[in-house]
Design an enzyme around this catalytic site. Sequence first.
Site, PDB file in Angstrom:
ATOM      1  N   CYS A 113       0.815  -1.227   0.000  1.00 24.99           N
ATOM      2  CA  CYS A 113       0.000   0.000   0.000  1.00 24.99           C
ATOM      3  C   CYS A 113       0.845   1.273   0.000  1.00 24.99           C
ATOM      4  O   CYS A 113       0.319   2.369  -0.216  1.00 24.99           O
ATOM      5  CB  CYS A 113      -0.965  -0.002   1.179  1.00 24.99           C
ATOM      6  SG  CYS A 113      -2.056  -1.425   1.173  1.00 24.99           S
ATOM      7  N   HIS A 247      -3.407   7.332   1.869  1.00 19.41           N
ATOM      8  CA  HIS A 247      -3.797   5.971   1.504  1.00 19.41           C
ATOM      9  C   HIS A 247      -5.176   5.705   2.108  1.00 19.41           C
ATOM     10  O   HIS A 247      -5.442   6.064   3.256  1.00 19.41           O
ATOM     11  CB  HIS A 247      -2.772   4.983   2.043  1.00 19.41           C
ATOM     12  CG  HIS A 247      -3.194   3.557   1.899  1.00 19.41           C
ATOM     13  ND1 HIS A 247      -3.671   3.044   0.707  1.00 19.41           N
ATOM     14  CD2 HIS A 247      -3.229   2.532   2.795  1.00 19.41           C
ATOM     15  CE1 HIS A 247      -3.974   1.775   0.879  1.00 19.41           C
ATOM     16  NE2 HIS A 247      -3.724   1.431   2.137  1.00 19.41           N
ATOM     17  N   ASN A 277     -10.079  -0.193  -0.075  1.00 20.92           N
ATOM     18  CA  ASN A 277      -8.612  -0.123  -0.056  1.00 20.92           C
ATOM     19  C   ASN A 277      -8.081  -0.772  -1.340  1.00 20.92           C
ATOM     20  O   ASN A 277      -8.178  -1.988  -1.504  1.00 20.92           O
ATOM     21  CB  ASN A 277      -8.091  -0.853   1.190  1.00 20.92           C
ATOM     22  CG  ASN A 277      -6.582  -0.811   1.318  1.00 20.92           C
ATOM     23  OD1 ASN A 277      -5.889  -0.457   0.372  1.00 20.92           O
ATOM     24  ND2 ASN A 277      -6.081  -1.187   2.480  1.00 20.92           N
TER      25      ASN A 277
HETATM   26  O1  UT7 Z   1      -3.697  -1.073   3.650  1.00 23.04           O
HETATM   27  C1  UT7 Z   1      -2.849  -1.428   4.688  1.00 23.04           C
HETATM   28  C2  UT7 Z   1      -3.248  -0.772   5.913  1.00 23.04           C
HETATM   29  N1  UT7 Z   1      -4.411  -1.456   6.485  1.00 23.04           N
HETATM   30  C3  UT7 Z   1      -5.057  -0.867   7.455  1.00 23.04           C
HETATM   31  O2  UT7 Z   1      -4.733   0.233   7.792  1.00 23.04           O
HETATM   32  C4  UT7 Z   1      -6.144  -1.625   8.190  1.00 23.04           C
HETATM   33  C5  UT7 Z   1      -6.031  -1.325   9.642  1.00 23.04           C
HETATM   34  N2  UT7 Z   1      -7.004  -2.007  10.468  1.00 23.04           N
HETATM   35  C6  UT7 Z   1      -8.325  -1.740  10.431  1.00 23.04           C
HETATM   36  O3  UT7 Z   1      -8.748  -0.948   9.625  1.00 23.04           O
HETATM   37  C7  UT7 Z   1      -9.227  -2.379  11.434  1.00 23.04           C
HETATM   38  O4  UT7 Z   1      -8.462  -3.067  12.408  1.00 23.04           O
HETATM   39  C8  UT7 Z   1     -10.265  -3.357  10.809  1.00 23.04           C
HETATM   40  C9  UT7 Z   1     -11.288  -2.563  10.042  1.00 23.04           C
HETATM   41  C10 UT7 Z   1      -9.556  -4.318   9.875  1.00 23.04           C
HETATM   42  C11 UT7 Z   1     -10.975  -4.151  11.896  1.00 23.04           C
HETATM   43  O5  UT7 Z   1     -11.617  -3.280  12.793  1.00 23.04           O
HETATM   44  P1  UT7 Z   1     -11.452  -3.492  14.361  1.00 23.04           P
HETATM   45  O6  UT7 Z   1     -12.243  -2.456  15.010  1.00 23.04           O
HETATM   46  O7  UT7 Z   1      -9.995  -3.555  14.668  1.00 23.04           O
HETATM   47  O8  UT7 Z   1     -12.171  -4.895  14.573  1.00 23.04           O
HETATM   48  P2  UT7 Z   1     -11.590  -6.243  15.188  1.00 23.04           P
HETATM   49  O9  UT7 Z   1     -10.632  -6.886  14.248  1.00 23.04           O
HETATM   50  O10 UT7 Z   1     -11.132  -5.982  16.574  1.00 23.04           O
HETATM   51  O11 UT7 Z   1     -12.899  -7.153  15.257  1.00 23.04           O
HETATM   52  C12 UT7 Z   1     -13.978  -6.800  16.146  1.00 23.04           C
HETATM   53  C13 UT7 Z   1     -15.080  -7.822  15.963  1.00 23.04           C
HETATM   54  C14 UT7 Z   1     -14.605  -9.268  16.082  1.00 23.04           C
HETATM   55  O12 UT7 Z   1     -15.633 -10.003  16.730  1.00 23.04           O
HETATM   56  P3  UT7 Z   1     -15.462 -10.436  18.267  1.00 23.04           P
HETATM   57  O13 UT7 Z   1     -14.227 -11.260  18.314  1.00 23.04           O
HETATM   58  O14 UT7 Z   1     -15.342  -9.150  19.013  1.00 23.04           O
HETATM   59  O15 UT7 Z   1     -16.734 -11.183  18.524  1.00 23.04           O
HETATM   60  C15 UT7 Z   1     -14.511  -9.715  14.638  1.00 23.04           C
HETATM   61  O16 UT7 Z   1     -14.720 -11.107  14.497  1.00 23.04           O
HETATM   62  O17 UT7 Z   1     -15.662  -7.683  14.676  1.00 23.04           O
HETATM   63  C16 UT7 Z   1     -15.687  -8.972  14.031  1.00 23.04           C
HETATM   64  N3  UT7 Z   1     -15.528  -8.764  12.596  1.00 23.04           N
HETATM   65  C17 UT7 Z   1     -16.570  -8.534  11.783  1.00 23.04           C
HETATM   66  N4  UT7 Z   1     -17.901  -8.463  12.031  1.00 23.04           N
HETATM   67  C18 UT7 Z   1     -18.692  -8.201  10.972  1.00 23.04           C
HETATM   68  C19 UT7 Z   1     -14.383  -8.740  11.862  1.00 23.04           C
HETATM   69  N5  UT7 Z   1     -14.683  -8.495  10.581  1.00 23.04           N
HETATM   70  C20 UT7 Z   1     -16.021  -8.371  10.510  1.00 23.04           C
HETATM   71  C21 UT7 Z   1     -16.913  -8.103   9.450  1.00 23.04           C
HETATM   72  N6  UT7 Z   1     -18.236  -8.024   9.731  1.00 23.04           N
HETATM   73  N7  UT7 Z   1     -16.490  -7.896   8.182  1.00 23.04           N
END
Ligand code: UT7
Length: 320
Positions: A113, A247, A277
């Site tokens: 990225c 980005h 993205n």
């Molecule tokens: O391009 C390179 C750079 N990339 C980035 O900058 C990405 C950086 N990271 C992020 O943008 C975020 O961490 C994400 C958007 C990927 C994830 O958001 P988050 O607030 O960190 O969520 P999380 O991974 O902590 O997941 C929270 C919950 C989990 O459920 P439990 O374990 O709390 O029950 C996940 O299983 O959300 C669940 N979850 C989803 N639920 C519905 C994860 N993906 C999804 C989904 N739909 N698509």
Amino acid sequence: MHYAHILGTGSYLPDRCMSNDDLSKIVDTSDEWITSRTGIKERHIAAPEEQTSDLAVAAAQRALADAGIQANDIDLIIVATSTPDMTFPATACIVQQKLGIHGCAAFDVQAVCAGFMYALTTANAYIKSGMARKVLVIGAETFSRLLDWQDRRTCVLFGDGAGAVVLGASDETGGIIHTKLKADGRYQHILQTPGKIANGVIDGAPYLFMDGQAVYKFAVKALAQIASEVIQEAGMTAADIDWIIPHQANYRIIESTARHLKLPMDKVIVTLAQHGNTSAASIPLALDTGIKEGRIQRGETLLLEGIGGGFAWGAVILKY
Ligand code: UT7
């Protein structure tokens, strides 16, 4: 001394648009979750027959037309991509052939990225040193093909697309003012596609893996730091920046960088909702969108910044 000025920009998105609701029919997710956590509403997906080079060529042709120059005038093509058409040759060589030109230097850069930051910085160095006069710099990706469409943690985040910039050498000051690149391979494990082809079979996991929270924390800190450094090293302050073109990975990360620089969100080009993205394509796609919508004007000062797998990150300040 030569300066690298932007002569034209162009971008391309595949026809097929996939909404969050479309995704909720494939994996256990919802528009509410994706929108609130990321800011993404829809993304474009390349047609089966479309290769990364096809997206790159479409964006390049628009950038060349915008610059008012012929493909023959280009003496270097750099393609930033992590989704090349094939292991080799470089996608840049395939792009060259599809543009109907031959002989000029052409190579890919692979910084995920941050790829467009690396490509633009490399192009700037070629122009400043007098090694090239007109450079086609492209970010193009078909990330949809790296995704495990059963993994809701990653498949909702990415999209396909391409953006291109034509840089031209000029003795007049302006254009690219300052660039800064960084990398830290100790963090390779939090964002990677570890598989490869070896001995005719896939060796390792062929799908994109991301530890979202670790990437999020790293990105917020690294982008704030590099944005401050590049502005300071350019002899500027944040008040000199007319537009941030970040980005496009997560709205909260974008907001955090703007907040760090004490710049309002109306000085930030955000295309995340429509593009998702698109990795190396995201910054040139946002740049071209901001220009074509008439928001970014000639003479304005832009801060471009991106981060991704490697970890690799970078920032560029330029006068449009
Ligand atoms: O391009 C390179 C750079 N990339 C980035 O900058 C990405 C950086 N990271 C992020 O943008 C975020 O961490 C994400 C958007 C990927 C994830 O958001 P988050 O607030 O960190 O969520 P999380 O991974 O902590 O997941 C929270 C919950 C989990 O459920 P439990 O374990 O709390 O029950 C996940 O299983 O959300 C669940 N979850 C989803 N639920 C519905 C994860 N993906 C999804 C989904 N739909 N698509």
